[in-house]
Design a protein around this motif. Structure first.
Motif, PDB file in Angstrom:
ATOM      1  N   GLY A  47       0.810  -1.217   0.000  1.00  0.00           N
ATOM      2  CA  GLY A  47       0.000   0.000   0.000  1.00  0.00           C
ATOM      3  C   GLY A  47       0.842   1.265   0.000  1.00  0.00           C
ATOM      4  N   GLN A  48       2.073   1.156   0.496  1.00  0.00           N
ATOM      5  CA  GLN A  48       2.996   2.296   0.536  1.00  0.00           C
ATOM      6  C   GLN A  48       3.933   2.309  -0.672  1.00  0.00           C
ATOM      7  OE1 GLN A  48       4.904   1.338   4.244  1.00  0.00           O
ATOM      8  NE2 GLN A  48       3.298   2.307   5.485  1.00  0.00           N
ATOM      9  N   GLY A  49       3.781   1.309  -1.554  1.00  0.00           N
ATOM     10  CA  GLY A  49       4.653   1.223  -2.723  1.00  0.00           C
ATOM     11  C   GLY A  49       6.063   0.784  -2.388  1.00  0.00           C
ATOM     12  N   ARG A  50       6.224   0.036  -1.296  1.00  0.00           N
ATOM     13  CA  ARG A  50       7.558  -0.348  -0.828  1.00  0.00           C
ATOM     14  C   ARG A  50       7.883  -1.821  -1.026  1.00  0.00           C
ATOM     15  NH1 ARG A  50       7.662   1.161   4.933  1.00  0.00           N
ATOM     16  NH2 ARG A  50       9.790   0.398   4.807  1.00  0.00           N
ATOM     17  N   VAL A  51       6.964  -2.604  -1.588  1.00  0.00           N
ATOM     18  CA  VAL A  51       7.223  -4.005  -1.904  1.00  0.00           C
ATOM     19  C   VAL A  51       6.472  -4.300  -3.191  1.00  0.00           C
ATOM     20  CG1 VAL A  51       5.256  -5.016  -0.654  1.00  0.00           C
ATOM     21  CG2 VAL A  51       7.329  -6.361  -0.933  1.00  0.00           C
ATOM     22  N   CYS A  52       6.958  -5.252  -3.945  1.00  0.00           N
ATOM     23  CA  CYS A  52       6.237  -5.617  -5.163  1.00  0.00           C
ATOM     24  C   CYS A  52       6.479  -7.086  -5.490  1.00  0.00           C
ATOM     25  CB  CYS A  52       6.630  -4.726  -6.332  1.00  0.00           C
ATOM     26  SG  CYS A  52       8.289  -4.966  -6.939  1.00  0.00           S
ATOM     27  N   ALA A  53       5.679  -7.556  -6.410  1.00  0.00           N
ATOM     28  CA  ALA A  53       5.830  -8.917  -6.926  1.00  0.00           C
ATOM     29  C   ALA A  53       6.030  -8.825  -8.427  1.00  0.00           C
ATOM     30  CB  ALA A  53       4.598  -9.757  -6.607  1.00  0.00           C
ATOM     31  N   PHE A  54       7.127  -9.360  -8.903  1.00  0.00           N
ATOM     32  CA  PHE A  54       7.313  -9.547 -10.338  1.00  0.00           C
ATOM     33  C   PHE A  54       6.608 -10.852 -10.668  1.00  0.00           C
ATOM     34  CE2 PHE A  54      10.686  -6.541  -9.689  1.00  0.00           C
ATOM     35  CZ  PHE A  54      10.769  -5.859 -10.889  1.00  0.00           C
ATOM     36  N   GLU A  55       5.689 -10.811 -11.633  1.00  0.00           N
ATOM     37  CA  GLU A  55       4.826 -11.958 -11.923  1.00  0.00           C
ATOM     38  C   GLU A  55       5.017 -12.386 -13.378  1.00  0.00           C
ATOM     39  OE1 GLU A  55       1.521  -9.666  -9.197  1.00  0.00           O
ATOM     40  OE2 GLU A  55       1.612  -9.438 -11.377  1.00  0.00           O
ATOM     41  N   LEU A  56       5.242 -13.669 -13.588  1.00  0.00           N
ATOM     42  CA  LEU A  56       5.348 -14.219 -14.935  1.00  0.00           C
ATOM     43  C   LEU A  56       4.093 -15.031 -15.218  1.00  0.00           C
ATOM     44  CD1 LEU A  56       7.319 -14.486 -17.391  1.00  0.00           C
ATOM     45  CD2 LEU A  56       7.937 -16.717 -16.429  1.00  0.00           C
ATOM     46  N   TRP A  57       3.447 -14.711 -16.330  1.00  0.00           N
ATOM     47  CA  TRP A  57       2.167 -15.312 -16.698  1.00  0.00           C
ATOM     48  C   TRP A  57       2.312 -16.134 -17.967  1.00  0.00           C
ATOM     49  CZ3 TRP A  57      -1.792 -14.443 -13.313  1.00  0.00           C
ATOM     50  CH2 TRP A  57      -1.629 -13.388 -12.409  1.00  0.00           C
ATOM     51  N   LEU A  58       1.632 -17.257 -18.009  1.00  0.00           N
ATOM     52  CA  LEU A  58       1.577 -18.112 -19.200  1.00  0.00           C
ATOM     53  C   LEU A  58       0.157 -18.081 -19.749  1.00  0.00           C
ATOM     54  CD1 LEU A  58       2.673 -20.317 -21.148  1.00  0.00           C
ATOM     55  CD2 LEU A  58       2.004 -21.999 -19.408  1.00  0.00           C
ATOM     56  N   THR A  59       0.048 -17.731 -21.022  1.00  0.00           N
ATOM     57  CA  THR A  59      -1.222 -17.832 -21.729  1.00  0.00           C
ATOM     58  C   THR A  59      -1.083 -19.010 -22.681  1.00  0.00           C
ATOM     59  OG1 THR A  59      -1.525 -15.442 -21.584  1.00  0.00           O
ATOM     60  CG2 THR A  59      -2.897 -16.620 -23.174  1.00  0.00           C
ATOM     61  N   GLU A  60      -1.902 -20.015 -22.487  1.00  0.00           N
ATOM     62  CA  GLU A  60      -1.794 -21.252 -23.262  1.00  0.00           C
ATOM     63  C   GLU A  60      -2.166 -21.070 -24.730  1.00  0.00           C
ATOM     64  OE1 GLU A  60      -0.535 -24.167 -22.588  1.00  0.00           O
ATOM     65  OE2 GLU A  60      -0.274 -24.037 -20.434  1.00  0.00           O
ATOM     66  N   LYS A  61      -3.192 -20.277 -25.012  1.00  0.00           N
ATOM     67  CA  LYS A  61      -3.605 -20.025 -26.395  1.00  0.00           C
ATOM     68  C   LYS A  61      -4.324 -18.680 -26.442  1.00  0.00           C
ATOM     69  CE  LYS A  61      -7.674 -22.807 -25.663  1.00  0.00           C
ATOM     70  NZ  LYS A  61      -8.281 -24.055 -25.766  1.00  0.00           N
ATOM     71  N   GLU A  62      -4.441 -18.143 -27.617  1.00  0.00           N
ATOM     72  CA  GLU A  62      -5.087 -16.843 -27.815  1.00  0.00           C
ATOM     73  C   GLU A  62      -6.451 -16.810 -27.138  1.00  0.00           C
ATOM     74  OE1 GLU A  62      -4.997 -13.013 -28.991  1.00  0.00           O
ATOM     75  OE2 GLU A  62      -3.440 -14.431 -29.562  1.00  0.00           O
ATOM     76  N   GLY A  63      -6.677 -15.795 -26.304  1.00  0.00           N
ATOM     77  CA  GLY A  63      -7.960 -15.624 -25.643  1.00  0.00           C
ATOM     78  C   GLY A  63      -8.101 -16.352 -24.318  1.00  0.00           C
ATOM     79  N   ALA A  64      -7.142 -17.228 -23.988  1.00  0.00           N
ATOM     80  CA  ALA A  64      -7.204 -17.964 -22.719  1.00  0.00           C
ATOM     81  C   ALA A  64      -6.810 -17.051 -21.566  1.00  0.00           C
ATOM     82  CB  ALA A  64      -6.279 -19.179 -22.763  1.00  0.00           C
ATOM     83  N   THR A  65      -7.273 -17.382 -20.371  1.00  0.00           N
ATOM     84  CA  THR A  65      -6.919 -16.625 -19.180  1.00  0.00           C
ATOM     85  C   THR A  65      -5.479 -16.954 -18.796  1.00  0.00           C
ATOM     86  OG1 THR A  65      -9.200 -16.720 -18.408  1.00  0.00           O
ATOM     87  CG2 THR A  65      -7.508 -16.202 -16.759  1.00  0.00           C
ATOM     88  N   PRO A  66      -4.640 -15.932 -18.603  1.00  0.00           N
ATOM     89  CA  PRO A  66      -3.242 -16.182 -18.201  1.00  0.00           C
ATOM     90  C   PRO A  66      -3.174 -16.851 -16.822  1.00  0.00           C
ATOM     91  CG  PRO A  66      -3.541 -13.916 -18.923  1.00  0.00           C
ATOM     92  CD  PRO A  66      -4.906 -14.512 -18.792  1.00  0.00           C
ATOM     93  N   LYS A  67      -2.149 -17.664 -16.638  1.00  0.00           N
ATOM     94  CA  LYS A  67      -1.922 -18.383 -15.382  1.00  0.00           C
ATOM     95  C   LYS A  67      -0.577 -17.934 -14.807  1.00  0.00           C
ATOM     96  CE  LYS A  67      -1.063 -23.077 -13.719  1.00  0.00           C
ATOM     97  NZ  LYS A  67      -0.862 -24.468 -14.112  1.00  0.00           N
ATOM     98  N   LEU A  68      -0.565 -17.615 -13.515  1.00  0.00           N
ATOM     99  CA  LEU A  68       0.678 -17.234 -12.846  1.00  0.00           C
ATOM    100  C   LEU A  68       1.589 -18.462 -12.762  1.00  0.00           C
ATOM    101  CD1 LEU A  68       2.199 -14.975 -11.255  1.00  0.00           C
ATOM    102  CD2 LEU A  68       1.163 -15.941  -9.191  1.00  0.00           C
TER     103      LEU A  68
END
Length: 160
Positions: A47-68
């Motif tokens: 909330g203070q902008g002092r920590v973050c998560a770098f997230e890598l997402w996989l989308t299996e095919k066009e239009g699919a929901t990405p998965k962390l």
């Protein structure tokens, strides 16, 4: 190339699903050192902008929901010149894609472009969970690390 043939796509984001990263952390590390108290601290820091998560997402095919499929949770230090990765997760179901390595290289490039001078992965031991560190970063002894940290601090002071 094989991912493109399958219609798969990887993408990087920063703190778009912090709660999802925490949930994945609990699933990845069953006996994690991260508990409710530290999660509460990280939420406050988020909330203070002092920590973050770098997230890598996989989308299996066009239009699919990405998965962390991988995430690093960490924070800046030393006048914003160094970034410390407190913990990391990756989805073992897609380990052949090496999401941890992909995340590491994408994250390092983001940090470099943002002006960070050092990417701090913390210490390493002989645990299988630590084996990636020497392959994606420079290992250094304590004296060298402290010297580099002082250099980062001086650069940060000059920039402020």
């Amino acid at each position: 190339r094989s991912m493109r043939k399958k219609g798969q796509k990887l993408s990087l984001s920063v703190s778009t699903d912090f709660e999802g990263a925490l949930k994945a952390l609990r699933l990845h590390h069953g006996d994690t050192w991260v508990g409710p108290s530290l999660e509460a601290v990280w939420r406050r820091m988020l909330g203070q902008g002092r920590v973050c998560a770098f997230e890598l997402w996989l989308t299996e095919k066009e239009g699919a929901t990405p998965k962390l499929v991988a995430a690093d949770i960490g924070h800046s230090h030393t006048f914003g010149r160094c970034y410390y990765v407190a913990t990391r997760i990756f989805d073992r179901e897609v380990r052949t894609l090496q999401p941890g390595f992909v995340l590491a290289f994408a994250e390092a490039e983001c940090l470099r472009r943002a002006g960070y001078m050092m990417w701090d992965l913390g210490g390493a031991d002989k645990s299988p969970m630590m084996q990636y560190k020497p392959q994606v970063a420079v290992e250094m002894g304590r004296c060298d690390f402290l010297r580099r940290l002082r250099e980062c601090a001086r650069a940060g002071e000059l920039a402020a």
